[in-house]
Design a protein around this motif. Structure first.
Motif, PDB file in Angstrom:
ATOM      1  N   VAL A  54       0.846  -1.187   0.000  1.00  0.00           N
ATOM      2  CA  VAL A  54       0.000   0.000   0.000  1.00  0.00           C
ATOM      3  C   VAL A  54       0.889   1.247   0.000  1.00  0.00           C
ATOM      4  O   VAL A  54       2.083   1.182   0.293  1.00  0.00           O
ATOM      5  N   GLU A  55       0.274   2.378  -0.325  1.00  0.00           N
ATOM      6  CA  GLU A  55       0.973   3.659  -0.296  1.00  0.00           C
ATOM      7  C   GLU A  55       0.024   4.703   0.279  1.00  0.00           C
ATOM      8  O   GLU A  55      -0.937   5.096  -0.366  1.00  0.00           O
ATOM      9  N   THR A  56       0.293   5.106   1.504  1.00  0.00           N
ATOM     10  CA  THR A  56      -0.557   6.086   2.170  1.00  0.00           C
ATOM     11  C   THR A  56       0.067   7.480   2.053  1.00  0.00           C
ATOM     12  O   THR A  56       1.258   7.616   1.799  1.00  0.00           O
ATOM     13  N   SER A  57      -0.742   8.489   2.258  1.00  0.00           N
ATOM     14  CA  SER A  57      -0.279   9.866   2.083  1.00  0.00           C
ATOM     15  C   SER A  57       0.728  10.267   3.154  1.00  0.00           C
ATOM     16  O   SER A  57       0.556   9.967   4.334  1.00  0.00           O
ATOM     17  N   GLN A  60      -0.433  14.534   6.604  1.00  0.00           N
ATOM     18  CA  GLN A  60      -1.410  14.090   7.599  1.00  0.00           C
ATOM     19  C   GLN A  60      -1.847  15.241   8.504  1.00  0.00           C
ATOM     20  O   GLN A  60      -1.116  16.221   8.679  1.00  0.00           O
ATOM     21  N   PRO A  93       4.138   5.681   8.642  1.00  0.00           N
ATOM     22  CA  PRO A  93       2.807   5.481   8.058  1.00  0.00           C
ATOM     23  C   PRO A  93       1.865   4.709   8.973  1.00  0.00           C
ATOM     24  O   PRO A  93       0.806   4.248   8.543  1.00  0.00           O
ATOM     25  N   ALA A  96      -2.115   5.710   9.326  1.00  0.00           N
ATOM     26  CA  ALA A  96      -2.854   5.499   8.080  1.00  0.00           C
ATOM     27  C   ALA A  96      -2.982   4.015   7.759  1.00  0.00           C
ATOM     28  O   ALA A  96      -4.036   3.555   7.290  1.00  0.00           O
ATOM     29  N   MET A  97      -1.932   3.237   8.034  1.00  0.00           N
ATOM     30  CA  MET A  97      -1.988   1.806   7.747  1.00  0.00           C
ATOM     31  C   MET A  97      -2.945   1.092   8.692  1.00  0.00           C
ATOM     32  O   MET A  97      -3.637   0.140   8.294  1.00  0.00           O
ATOM     33  N   LEU A 100      -6.331   1.176   7.426  1.00  0.00           N
ATOM     34  CA  LEU A 100      -6.563   0.169   6.385  1.00  0.00           C
ATOM     35  C   LEU A 100      -6.850  -1.197   7.002  1.00  0.00           C
ATOM     36  O   LEU A 100      -7.640  -1.981   6.459  1.00  0.00           O
ATOM     37  N   GLN A 110       4.395  -1.473   3.521  1.00  0.00           N
ATOM     38  CA  GLN A 110       4.694  -0.229   2.824  1.00  0.00           C
ATOM     39  C   GLN A 110       6.176   0.102   2.978  1.00  0.00           C
ATOM     40  O   GLN A 110       6.757  -0.078   4.056  1.00  0.00           O
TER      41      GLN A 110
END
Length: 288
Positions: A54-57, A60, A93, A96-97, A100, A110
């Motif tokens: 995955v790729e989170t922003s 934040q 991350p 954010a992870m 998910l 990630q």
């Protein structure tokens, strides 16, 4: 022929040293190639195990909850409202992870750049690449085993750092924080977990005298950095596990001894490379 001034000669010397000069950059190419192979091997390891990349922003509202980790702050311009909104670059991350995971993805990983302000030493960069992975239902003991398997899968030889060598294919050292304090500092951590004065006295006897105003945590880290950490991770990697609960935020307490938590770190050549834990999922306990 006009001679060059000392200033001009110095400028020419600095110009030749710039990293993008081919002669200077040539020695970096093998390291970049090895890094690319390493990242490729990491991706292959997790993909074959059913993990989803995955790729989170990086941008934040709240980048993390670590007290000692400082975030870079920036401003996002809201075109519709014609005003700036305060934002921060993620320090990891993690948050954010975890969202998910809540959304239903059971195995994710990630590889990304993270940003930590107020950093800057031979071992700490304000910008660096981090690998983060999660699997729902996996115990922290299972995560230890997976960590060993991952490092062995991506390493092609023994790891060197300074004058130390660590062989990931040899038998790893697994040692609890409590046992490490006994072995390397001669301190019974159980006896001083709730005793600041007793801990200070034990530290002085171990050759790490406390300073005025030191907290229990300050004493812990002084002993750890001076007596324990240099001994870890060689000649094979070390997994140091079961930290006192006060040093294991968001970690699940051990059922057999709630004074300690399911947190572990990986050490190679005396340097910490990874931090992990069994996740505390009790919302009421987290809030308290």
């Amino acid at each position: 022929m006009q001679e060059k001034s000392a200033f001009e000669m110095t400028s020419i010397g600095k110009e030749k040293e710039k990293w993008w000069r081919p002669a200077v950059f040539a020695e970096k190419i093998p390291h970049l190639e090895k890094r690319a192979r390493l990242i490729s091997a990491i991706r292959q390891f997790f993909t074959l195990r059913g993990y989803l990349e995955v790729e989170t922003s990086a941008l934040q509202n709240s980048p993390g909850m670590e007290v000692h980790v400082k975030a870079f702050e920036t401003r996002l311009y809201d075109v519709d409202r014609e005003r700036f909104t305060e934002k921060r670059l993620h320090t990891s991350p993690e948050i954010a992870m975890k969202k998910l995971l809540v959304a239903g993805l059971p195995k994710i990983f990630q590889i990304c750049q993270v940003y930590r302000n107020a950093e800057g030493s031979s071992l700490h960069s304000p910008v660096f690449t981090m690998l983060e992975w999660y699997q729902t239902g996996l115990s922290y003991r299972g995560l230890m085993e997976e960590t060993v398997e991952m490092i062995r899968a991506v390493a092609d030889q023994a790891i060197r750092w300074g004058d130390k060598i660590s062989d990931p294919f040899a038998d790893w050292q697994f040692i609890s924080v409590k046992d490490a304090f006994v072995q390397y500092a001669g301190i019974d951590l159980d006896a001083v977990l709730d005793d600041d004065d007793g801990f200070a006295a034990a530290a002085a006897q171990a050759g790490c005298p406390a300073h005025d105003g030191d907290t229990w945590d300050d004493i812990f880290f002084r002993i750890f950095l001076e007596k324990i950490e240099p001994c870890l991770g060689h000649p094979a990697p070390t997994i140091l596990y079961d930290y006192p609960t006060g040093m294991a935020a968001l970690s699940r307490k051990k059922s057999e001894d709630p004074r300690y938590a399911e947190r572990f770190e990986v050490y190679i050549c005396g340097m910490e490379l990874a931090n992990a834990f069994g996740e505390l999922t009790d919302a009421a306990e987290q809030k308290s």
